[in-house]
Design a protein around this motif. Structure first.
Motif, PDB file in Angstrom:
ATOM      1  N   ARG A  83       0.858  -1.201   0.000  1.00  0.00           N
ATOM      2  CA  ARG A  83       0.000   0.000   0.000  1.00  0.00           C
ATOM      3  C   ARG A  83       0.883   1.236   0.000  1.00  0.00           C
ATOM      4  O   ARG A  83       1.815   1.325   0.794  1.00  0.00           O
TER       5      ARG A  83
ATOM      6  N   GLY B 115       4.490   1.391  12.380  1.00  0.00           N
ATOM      7  CA  GLY B 115       3.276   0.594  12.230  1.00  0.00           C
ATOM      8  C   GLY B 115       2.605   0.736  10.871  1.00  0.00           C
ATOM      9  O   GLY B 115       1.526   0.194  10.648  1.00  0.00           O
ATOM     10  N   ARG B 116       3.216   1.482   9.976  1.00  0.00           N
ATOM     11  CA  ARG B 116       2.640   1.682   8.642  1.00  0.00           C
ATOM     12  C   ARG B 116       3.740   1.624   7.600  1.00  0.00           C
ATOM     13  O   ARG B 116       4.619   2.469   7.571  1.00  0.00           O
ATOM     14  N   TYR B 117       3.684   0.599   6.764  1.00  0.00           N
ATOM     15  CA  TYR B 117       4.733   0.396   5.772  1.00  0.00           C
ATOM     16  C   TYR B 117       4.127   0.253   4.391  1.00  0.00           C
ATOM     17  O   TYR B 117       2.924   0.110   4.255  1.00  0.00           O
TER      18      TYR B 117
ATOM     19  N   PHE C 253       4.040  -4.548   3.732  1.00  0.00           N
ATOM     20  CA  PHE C 253       3.875  -5.101   5.072  1.00  0.00           C
ATOM     21  C   PHE C 253       3.318  -6.503   4.906  1.00  0.00           C
ATOM     22  O   PHE C 253       3.078  -6.954   3.793  1.00  0.00           O
TER      23      PHE C 253
ATOM     24  N   GLN D 201       0.660  -9.682   6.174  1.00  0.00           N
ATOM     25  CA  GLN D 201      -0.568 -10.019   6.888  1.00  0.00           C
ATOM     26  C   GLN D 201      -0.716 -11.518   7.072  1.00  0.00           C
ATOM     27  O   GLN D 201      -0.300 -12.308   6.235  1.00  0.00           O
TER      28      GLN D 201
ATOM     29  N   LYS E  27      -8.633   9.704  10.774  1.00  0.00           N
ATOM     30  CA  LYS E  27      -7.772   9.673  11.953  1.00  0.00           C
ATOM     31  C   LYS E  27      -7.636  11.063  12.596  1.00  0.00           C
ATOM     32  O   LYS E  27      -7.017  11.203  13.630  1.00  0.00           O
TER      33      LYS E  27
ATOM     34  N   ARG F 131     -17.475  -0.436   7.937  1.00  0.00           N
ATOM     35  CA  ARG F 131     -16.840  -0.692   6.653  1.00  0.00           C
ATOM     36  C   ARG F 131     -17.716   0.011   5.641  1.00  0.00           C
ATOM     37  O   ARG F 131     -18.927  -0.099   5.695  1.00  0.00           O
TER      38      ARG F 131
ATOM     39  N   ALA G 267      -4.347  -1.018  15.842  1.00  0.00           N
ATOM     40  CA  ALA G 267      -5.046  -2.253  15.478  1.00  0.00           C
ATOM     41  C   ALA G 267      -4.053  -3.354  15.112  1.00  0.00           C
ATOM     42  O   ALA G 267      -3.276  -3.207  14.179  1.00  0.00           O
ATOM     43  N   VAL G 268      -4.079  -4.440  15.878  1.00  0.00           N
ATOM     44  CA  VAL G 268      -3.253  -5.596  15.531  1.00  0.00           C
ATOM     45  C   VAL G 268      -3.956  -6.370  14.414  1.00  0.00           C
ATOM     46  O   VAL G 268      -3.322  -6.857  13.492  1.00  0.00           O
ATOM     47  N   LEU G 269      -5.272  -6.462  14.528  1.00  0.00           N
ATOM     48  CA  LEU G 269      -6.018  -7.132  13.468  1.00  0.00           C
ATOM     49  C   LEU G 269      -7.415  -6.554  13.340  1.00  0.00           C
ATOM     50  O   LEU G 269      -7.944  -5.967  14.275  1.00  0.00           O
ATOM     51  N   GLY G 270      -7.966  -6.714  12.152  1.00  0.00           N
ATOM     52  CA  GLY G 270      -9.317  -6.230  11.900  1.00  0.00           C
ATOM     53  C   GLY G 270     -10.055  -7.232  11.034  1.00  0.00           C
ATOM     54  O   GLY G 270      -9.448  -7.904  10.211  1.00  0.00           O
TER      55      GLY G 270
ATOM     56  N   ALA H 243      -7.753  -9.921   9.155  1.00  0.00           N
ATOM     57  CA  ALA H 243      -6.377  -9.744   8.699  1.00  0.00           C
ATOM     58  C   ALA H 243      -5.567  -9.145   9.838  1.00  0.00           C
ATOM     59  O   ALA H 243      -5.971  -8.158  10.446  1.00  0.00           O
TER      60      ALA H 243
ATOM     61  N   GLY I 230      -1.854  -7.648  11.070  1.00  0.00           N
ATOM     62  CA  GLY I 230      -0.605  -7.076  10.582  1.00  0.00           C
ATOM     63  C   GLY I 230       0.574  -7.677  11.331  1.00  0.00           C
ATOM     64  O   GLY I 230       0.668  -7.565  12.545  1.00  0.00           O
TER      65      GLY I 230
ATOM     66  N   ARG J 272       2.918  -5.137  13.185  1.00  0.00           N
ATOM     67  CA  ARG J 272       2.326  -4.629  14.437  1.00  0.00           C
ATOM     68  C   ARG J 272       2.293  -5.715  15.497  1.00  0.00           C
ATOM     69  O   ARG J 272       2.546  -5.466  16.670  1.00  0.00           O
TER      70      ARG J 272
HETATM   71  P1  ATP Z   1      -5.499   1.287   9.487  1.00  0.00           P
HETATM   72  O1  ATP Z   1      -6.754   1.889   9.996  1.00  0.00           O
HETATM   73  O2  ATP Z   1      -4.442   1.096  10.543  1.00  0.00           O
HETATM   74  O3  ATP Z   1      -4.975   1.927   8.233  1.00  0.00           O
HETATM   75  P2  ATP Z   1      -6.724  -0.639   7.813  1.00  0.00           P
HETATM   76  O4  ATP Z   1      -8.167  -0.475   8.062  1.00  0.00           O
HETATM   77  O5  ATP Z   1      -6.126  -0.067   6.593  1.00  0.00           O
HETATM   78  O6  ATP Z   1      -5.880  -0.180   9.102  1.00  0.00           O
HETATM   79  P3  ATP Z   1      -6.940  -3.431   7.269  1.00  0.00           P
HETATM   80  O7  ATP Z   1      -7.040  -3.208   5.824  1.00  0.00           O
HETATM   81  O8  ATP Z   1      -8.119  -3.882   8.029  1.00  0.00           O
HETATM   82  O9  ATP Z   1      -6.321  -2.154   7.958  1.00  0.00           O
HETATM   83  O10 ATP Z   1      -5.703  -4.409   7.545  1.00  0.00           O
HETATM   84  C1  ATP Z   1      -5.644  -5.293   8.661  1.00  0.00           C
HETATM   85  C2  ATP Z   1      -4.395  -5.091   9.474  1.00  0.00           C
HETATM   86  O11 ATP Z   1      -3.238  -4.967   8.673  1.00  0.00           O
HETATM   87  C3  ATP Z   1      -4.402  -3.818  10.312  1.00  0.00           C
HETATM   88  O12 ATP Z   1      -5.109  -4.014  11.497  1.00  0.00           O
HETATM   89  C4  ATP Z   1      -2.912  -3.633  10.565  1.00  0.00           C
HETATM   90  O13 ATP Z   1      -2.463  -4.454  11.630  1.00  0.00           O
HETATM   91  C5  ATP Z   1      -2.297  -4.106   9.293  1.00  0.00           C
HETATM   92  N1  ATP Z   1      -1.968  -2.992   8.381  1.00  0.00           N
HETATM   93  C6  ATP Z   1      -2.784  -2.320   7.547  1.00  0.00           C
HETATM   94  N2  ATP Z   1      -2.112  -1.398   6.828  1.00  0.00           N
HETATM   95  C7  ATP Z   1      -0.815  -1.489   7.215  1.00  0.00           C
HETATM   96  C8  ATP Z   1       0.399  -0.816   6.832  1.00  0.00           C
HETATM   97  N3  ATP Z   1       0.410   0.126   5.898  1.00  0.00           N
HETATM   98  N4  ATP Z   1       1.553  -1.194   7.453  1.00  0.00           N
HETATM   99  C9  ATP Z   1       1.575  -2.153   8.389  1.00  0.00           C
HETATM  100  N5  ATP Z   1       0.470  -2.829   8.789  1.00  0.00           N
HETATM  101  C10 ATP Z   1      -0.707  -2.508   8.214  1.00  0.00           C
END
Ligand code: ATP
Ligand code: MG
Length: 418
Positions: free
Chosen positions: A117, A124-126, A129, A131, A214, A262, A284-287, A309, A311, A314
Motif C-alpha cells: 500500500r 506501524g505503517r509500511y 507489510f 498479513q 484519523k 466498513r 489495530a493488531v487485526l481487523g 487480517a 498485521g 504490528r
Molecule cells: P489502518 O486503519 O491502521 O490503516 P486498515 O483499516 O487499513 O488499518 P486493514 O485493511 O483492516 O487495515 O488491515 C488489517 C491489518 O493490517 C491492520 O489491522 C494492521 O495491523 C495491518 N496494516 C494495515 N495497513 C498497514 C500498513 N500500511 N503497514 C503495516 N500494517 C498494516
C-alpha cells in the motif's frame, strides 16, 4: 568518488528482515499456522499481483486503498495490474475460478504474505507489510463470528501478547443500512464545516468512511453521529446479540465500538478489531468482519463470508520474544585428510538431524577455535592428523569447557543428549 558504484538503498516503507530477528517472524508464523490447522483451516496462496479491476471492485472504488494507496502499473502487454493491497478479493476470485464451493471440504482458508500500500511510511505503517489472513465461507451462524474472535484471542495469548482489547460492532445489511445512511448523511451535512476536506467529500460518496478518519476534530464530531447499532433490522440485531452472547460464553471481554464500520455495500453484520494499548496511534493488531454479499457481487454463488487480517509488523512489535541460542557442532580441522573426514562426518550427522557447521577456509587451529568461540558453538570437534588415524576425535563442550576423546558413536551420544 569518480567511477564509484553505489547500490541504492531499500525503498522507503519496505524493510529487510534479517537474521536473527527473522526467528521471531518464524515463531509467530508457525504458531499461527499450527493453530489455524487445529480449527480446520487450510493454507491457500494466490498471486502477488492481480488485474487492477479486482481490487477496484473488491476493495471498493471509494476506499482509501483504491483512491490513494494502490501500487498499480501497466505491464508490457498493456494490462493494468496491481500489487495486492489486501487478500480477500483474491481469495474470493480463486474460490469462484476453481469452483471450490463444489467440494465437500469446509471453505476455511488461511494465508500469510506481503501486502502493498502506498501509504505514508511511519511506525506501524509500511508500504510492503505482511498479513496473516483467515477467511471462512458458507457459515451464516454468528457462532463462527465468535469462534474467529476466539481463535484470534487464543493466538495472541499463545504469543504472549497482553494489554489487548476486543472491539466489536455491526454494520447491518442491505435492508437496514439505507435508512441509517440517510440519517448519518443529514447529521454530517449539518456539521459539514467542522469536518476535514476529505470527510466533507465522503458525506456524498461514502459517509460511513468519516468514522475511519484519523483526524482528532473529525473523530470528535463523529462521536455525536447516530450509531448504526440503533438502526439494525431484526435479523441483524439478533445476529449481533447472539455473537455477543457467544463471546460472553467464551469469557472474552469486549467493547462495542460504533466507529468500527466498513464503507462497502457487501460488508454485512459483524465487524471487529483487536487493538493493543502498546501500539500508539496505529493500534489495530487485526481487523475483520463479515461480507455476506461479496461473492455474489463477484458473480459467484450466494455464499456468505467472514474473516480477519492481522498485521505481522504490528503483532511483532508487541510480541515478547527471547531468542534461544542455536545449538550446533563446529568442526575444526587441520589438513586435507582431516577436512575430508570432517566433510563426511557432518554429512552423516546432518542426516541424523544434528546441526553442524564446517567452514572451508583452511585456517590455523587457533583461528578456527576462536571462530567457534565467537559464533558461540555448543560443541567444537577437533580433527587433526592424529584423529584421522585413530578415529577418535577431541570433542569440546564450549559451555563447560570439558574436552574428551570420542569416537563417532560418542559424538552422537554427546550431542543428542542435549
Ligand atoms: P489502518 O486503519 O491502521 O490503516 P486498515 O483499516 O487499513 O488499518 P486493514 O485493511 O483492516 O487495515 O488491515 C488489517 C491489518 O493490517 C491492520 O489491522 C494492521 O495491523 C495491518 N496494516 C494495515 N495497513 C498497514 C500498513 N500500511 N503497514 C503495516 N500494517 C498494516
Ligand atoms: Mg489503512
Amino acid at each position: 568518488m569518480k567511477g564509484e558504484r553505489k547500490t541504492p538503498p531499500a525503498i522507503k516503507g519496505t524493510q529487510d528482515i534479517l537474521p536473527p530477528y527473522v526467528k521471531k517472524w518464524q515463531k509467530a508464523e508457525t504458531e499461527a499456522k499450527g493453530l489455524f490447522e487445529l480449527y480446520g483451516y487450510k493454507e491457500i496462496r494466490t498471486p502477488v499481483f492481480e488485474p487492477t479491476e479486482l481490487f477496484q471492485k473488491g476493495t471498493g472504488p471509494t476506499s482509501d486503498i483504491v483512491t490513494k494507496e494502490m501500487y498499480t502499473f501497466v505491464d508490457k502487454g498493456g494490462r493494468s495490474l496491481t500489487l495486492r493491497p489486501e487478500y480477500t478479493p483474491s481469495v474470493v476470485r480463486a474460490i469462484i475460478e476453481h469452483r471450490l464451493y463444489l467440494q465437500p471440504e469446509p471453505l476455511r482458508f488461511y494465508f500469510i504474505g506481503p501486502m502493498f500500500r502506498y501509504d505514508k511510511p511511519q511506525k506501524g505503517r509500511y508500504r510492503q507489510f505482511h498479513q496473516v489472513n483467515i477467511e471462512v465461507f458458507n457459515e451464516k451462524d454468528s457462532a463462527i463470528d465468535a469462534e474467529i474472535v476466539e481463535m484470534a484471542d487464543i493466538l495472541l495469548h499463545k504469543l504472549g501478547v497482553s494489554d489487548i482489547e476486543v472491539l466489536v460492532n455491526s454494520v447491518g445489511c442491505k435492508k437496514c443500512r439505507p435508512s441509517y445512511h440517510q440519517e448519518l448523511k443529514s447529521k454530517a451535512q449539518a456539521q459539514k464545516e467542522l469536518l476535514c476536506e476529505d470527510c466533507q467529500r465522503k458525506i456524498e460518496t461514502n459517509p460511513l468512511r468519516i468514522f475511519d478518519c484519523k483526524k482528532e476534530t473529525c473523530r470528535e464530531v463523529s462521536q455525536e453521529f447516530p450509531k448504526i447499532i440503533d438502526f439494525l433490522c431484526s435479523e441483524c440485531k439478533e445476529h449481533f446479540e447472539k455473537f455477543c452472547s457467544y463471546l460472553d460464553s467464551y469469557q472474552i471481554p469486549f467493547r462495542v465500538e460504533p466507529r468500527l464500520v466498513r464503507g462497502l455495500d457487501y460488508y454485512t453484520k459483524t465487524t471487529f478489531e483487536i487493538v493493543s494499548s502498546r501500539l500508539g496511534s496505529q493500534d489495530a493488531v487485526l481487523g475483520g468482519g463479515r461480507y455476506d454479499d461479496m461473492m455474489t457481487e463477484f458473480g459467484g454463488p450466494d455464499i456468505c463470508g467472514i474473516g480477519f487480517a492481522m498485521g505481522m509488523e504490528r503483532l511483532l512489535s508487541v510480541m515478547p520474544y527471547r531468542a534461544e541460542k542455536d545449538q550446533f557442532l563446529y568442526i575444526v580441522y587441520l589438513g586435507e585428510e582431516a577436512k575430508k573426514e570432517g566433510m563426511e562426518l557432518v554429512r552423516e550427522l546432518r542426516r541424523e538431524g544434528v546441526p553442524c557447521l564446517i567452514e572451508y577456509k583452511d585456517k590455523s587451529l587457533k583461528n578456527q577455535m576462536s571462530r567457534a568461540n565467537k559464533l558461540e558453538a555448543t560443541w567444537t570437534l577437533i580433527i587433526g592428523e592424529e584423529e584421522v588415524k585413530s578415529g577418535e576425535y577431541s570433542l569440546k563442550n564450549m559451555e563447560s569447557g570439558v574436552q574428551e576423546k570420542v569416537g563417532r558413536e560418542g559424538i552422537r551420544e554427546a550431542v543428542k543428549g542435549r
